[in-house]
Design a protein around this motif. Structure first.
Motif, PDB file in Angstrom:
ATOM      1  N   TRP A   1       1.073  -1.127  -0.260  1.00 55.84           N
ATOM      2  CA  TRP A   1       0.189  -0.102   0.035  1.00 55.84           C
ATOM      3  C   TRP A   1       0.801   1.324  -0.048  1.00 55.84           C
ATOM      4  CZ3 TRP A   1      -4.718  -0.059  -1.312  1.00 55.84           C
ATOM      5  CH2 TRP A   1      -5.510   1.044  -1.359  1.00 55.84           C
ATOM      6  N   SER A   2       1.969   1.173   0.704  1.00 60.31           N
ATOM      7  CA  SER A   2       2.749   2.650   0.593  1.00 60.31           C
ATOM      8  C   SER A   2       3.544   2.739  -0.365  1.00 60.31           C
ATOM      9  CB  SER A   2       3.840   2.565   2.114  1.00 60.31           C
ATOM     10  OG  SER A   2       4.462   1.281   1.982  1.00 60.31           O
ATOM     11  N   GLY A   3       4.438   1.782  -0.636  1.00 58.04           N
ATOM     12  CA  GLY A   3       5.519   1.945  -1.817  1.00 58.04           C
ATOM     13  C   GLY A   3       4.830   1.323  -3.417  1.00 58.04           C
ATOM     14  N   GLY A   4       3.857   0.778  -3.286  1.00 59.66           N
ATOM     15  CA  GLY A   4       3.289   0.235  -4.537  1.00 59.66           C
ATOM     16  C   GLY A   4       4.298  -0.818  -5.077  1.00 59.66           C
ATOM     17  N   ASN A   5       4.875  -1.550  -4.454  1.00 60.10           N
ATOM     18  CA  ASN A   5       5.582  -2.787  -4.847  1.00 60.10           C
ATOM     19  C   ASN A   5       4.802  -3.959  -5.314  1.00 60.10           C
ATOM     20  OD1 ASN A   5       8.353  -1.600  -4.505  1.00 60.10           O
ATOM     21  ND2 ASN A   5       8.034  -1.961  -2.278  1.00 60.10           N
ATOM     22  N   THR A   6       4.701  -4.261  -6.501  1.00 59.91           N
ATOM     23  CA  THR A   6       4.071  -5.546  -6.979  1.00 59.91           C
ATOM     24  C   THR A   6       4.531  -6.642  -7.237  1.00 59.91           C
ATOM     25  OG1 THR A   6       4.288  -4.707  -9.020  1.00 59.91           O
ATOM     26  CG2 THR A   6       2.460  -3.695  -7.994  1.00 59.91           C
TER      27      THR A   6
END
Length: 119
Positions: free
Chosen positions: A53-58
């Motif tokens: 949610w914070s860094g948008g890592n997928t």
């Protein structure tokens, strides 16, 4: 308590696209990560994709790599799953899930949305 509501499922021909949405609401919503899972008839639920949610890592399962894109809109507390080049084997009920913090599992789940891909 967190409520998750999925939408965007439907019937599509092979090669087509769909975008699923998952809106989160309830107590002041804070999330570590959100994910998409799916369950086909007669099969166990399987992981599809997740986003921090914070860094948008997928991260994606091999089945969706290169075809699916997970994203989130923090202002709307919504996570999306863009699915392109759909295949009949993508047919399943798709669920979104919330992982509240790093030490938690996916504790909250939506009711699911049906995706059917015809050949």
């Amino acid at each position: 308590q967190v409520q998750l509501v999925e939408s965007g499922g439907g019937l599509v021909q092979a090669g087509g696209s769909l975008r699923l949405s998952c809106a989160a609401s309830g107590r002041t919503f804070r999330s570590y990560a959100m994910g998409w899972f799916r369950q086909a008839p007669g099969k166990e639920r399987e992981f599809v994709a997740t986003i921090s949610w914070s860094g948008g890592n997928t991260y994606y399962a091999d089945s969706g790599e290169g075809r699916f894109t997970i994203s989130r809109d923090s202002a709307k507390n919504t996570v999306y799953l863009q699915m392109n080049s759909l295949k009949p084997e993508d047919t399943a009920v798709y669920y979104c899930a919330d992982r509240p913090d790093r030490e938690s599992a996916y504790d909250y789940w939506g009711q699911g949305t049906q995706v059917t891909v015809s050949s």
